[in-house]
Enzyme design. Sequence first.
Site, PDB file in Angstrom:
ATOM      1  N   ASP A 157       0.752  -1.030  -0.082  1.00 24.46           N
ATOM      2  CA  ASP A 157       0.059  -0.348   0.187  1.00 24.46           C
ATOM      3  C   ASP A 157       0.959   1.044   0.043  1.00 24.46           C
ATOM      4  OD1 ASP A 157      -2.542  -1.570   0.201  1.00 24.46           O
ATOM      5  OD2 ASP A 157      -1.817  -1.733   3.045  1.00 24.46           O
TER       6      ASP A 157
ATOM      7  N   GLU B 202     -12.987  -0.343  -6.375  1.00 26.65           N
ATOM      8  CA  GLU B 202     -13.024  -1.013  -5.644  1.00 26.65           C
ATOM      9  C   GLU B 202     -12.293  -0.734  -4.079  1.00 26.65           C
ATOM     10  OE1 GLU B 202     -13.273  -5.306  -3.752  1.00 26.65           O
ATOM     11  OE2 GLU B 202     -13.822  -4.705  -5.692  1.00 26.65           O
TER      12      GLU B 202
ATOM     13  N   GLU C 217      23.598   6.520   4.880  1.00 31.91           N
ATOM     14  CA  GLU C 217      23.382   5.510   6.795  1.00 31.91           C
ATOM     15  C   GLU C 217      23.877   4.390   5.929  1.00 31.91           C
ATOM     16  OE1 GLU C 217      22.409   6.407   9.499  1.00 31.91           O
ATOM     17  OE2 GLU C 217      23.140   8.394   8.324  1.00 31.91           O
TER      18      GLU C 217
ATOM     19  N   GLU D 208      21.686   1.545   5.921  1.00 37.82           N
ATOM     20  CA  GLU D 208      20.535   0.986   5.594  1.00 37.82           C
ATOM     21  C   GLU D 208      20.129   1.827   4.664  1.00 37.82           C
ATOM     22  OE1 GLU D 208      20.529   3.970   9.247  1.00 37.82           O
ATOM     23  OE2 GLU D 208      21.043   2.538   9.105  1.00 37.82           O
TER      24      GLU D 208
END
Length: 472
Positions: free
Chosen positions: A54, A229, A348, A350
């Site tokens: 999402d 939907e 970083e 990450e």
Amino acid sequence: MSTVRPIPTTGTRFTRAAAWVVGLLLTFAVLPAAVHPTEARADNPIVQHVYTADPSPLVHNGRVYLYTGHDEDGSTSSFVMKDWRVWSSADMVNWTDHGSPLSLNTFSWAADNAWAGQAVERGGKFYWYVPVTVRGTGQFAIGVAVADSPTGPFRDALGHPLVENTEIDPTVFIDDDGQAYLYWGNPNLWYVKLNADMTSYAGSPTRIPLTTAGFGTRTDNPDRPTLYEEGPWVYKRGGLYYIVYAAKCCQEFIAYSTAPSPTGPWTYRGTVMPAQGNSFTNHPGIVDFKGNSYFFYHNGALPGGGGFTRSVAVERFSYNADGTIPVINMTNSGAPQADTLNPYVRQEAETLAWGSGIETEWTSDGGMNVGWIDNGDYIKVKGVAFGPGASSFTARVASASAGGTVELRLGSPSGTVVGRCGVPNTGGWQTWTTVTCPVGGAAGTQDLYLRFTGGSGYLLNMNWWQFTPGTS
């Protein structure tokens, strides 16, 4: 001191073999992309060490911040979602993991189901609208969290739901005149005008008529005559209002409609993304960034992936001359890199284009670190602009074991070694030290692999890294 490393309770563990498997899966699960041989592109899915779903992109101060849901590992028959995650990128290829600054625990009144939401900035604050089920009733409601930074931490802005009518999937849009709108709904489609405080609204929610002219014709479900939907995404471009949404079910595809105003009347325009990708749901997110347009979605392409273990991906696209959106197919190559990465400023650990075997966690040294590193695991960083060349490499590391070695390789996990940094036992997994080693042969723009080697068990944690340029 203990050298026992706790086993992570979330995340998708990748081995070198699994990394090969995902390439094979993606070859058959999605359509192939046409790739220019010298053009660096994203790796789809863009996050590999946890499942994400999402997508909700937000452009702020030269970066794309991506707000996602988080499917827990091993979910095979229902959605198990307890928190939301934030990522960011300056180039659409290398993504920084900012962890989870918002969870069900943020809302004292929430019971379960951290489903699809969207974040928006206004007046220097960031508002994140999310659906959850309410404690005691089990009915869905929409909450709003607020933060002073795009990466949080977020706090409950109200202490109670903003909207409570059992429906889901909020999207928020601020028009040019400053009026903000909140849209949401499944099986219906609703909107309400938000006040300037972004945490209250004027009047009552209005249900948008779901006509076949506005949202297409469905023939397989007499209770739902239109294709709409769930998962709406509303924005404005060139005076035209767009609503992009998950259509039909199940397997969903992505469709869109347009209107001359934020409240309609809507006209159905067709398919954005066909039903693809090993997930029965999908969710759109569209932004413009650095002169290009990008479409975010999710699929089930990672190992163990599926309808309840999804992963976010991205494609670059161009609108047609008349403003219509072309059909966009899923690829495993993703969007072209929008900028190079500067290795001579702190990066970083990450921040990565692909991770094999690694996990991330909150660190005592500030922010996030990469951990749970075994022998042979690696981090891939794309489009690193070394220029004339680097002379040394520095990293912030920790280890409660015998440590290991950080190999700096170019082009692939087995590519040319341009440096090796040894990491000692530092006394703990959050006991940090800085190591430096010489570098030779790192020049031009390269894909960089930080490959970790050593003995058995977990080797080390890494918080950040930085190169030093060579002298002419």
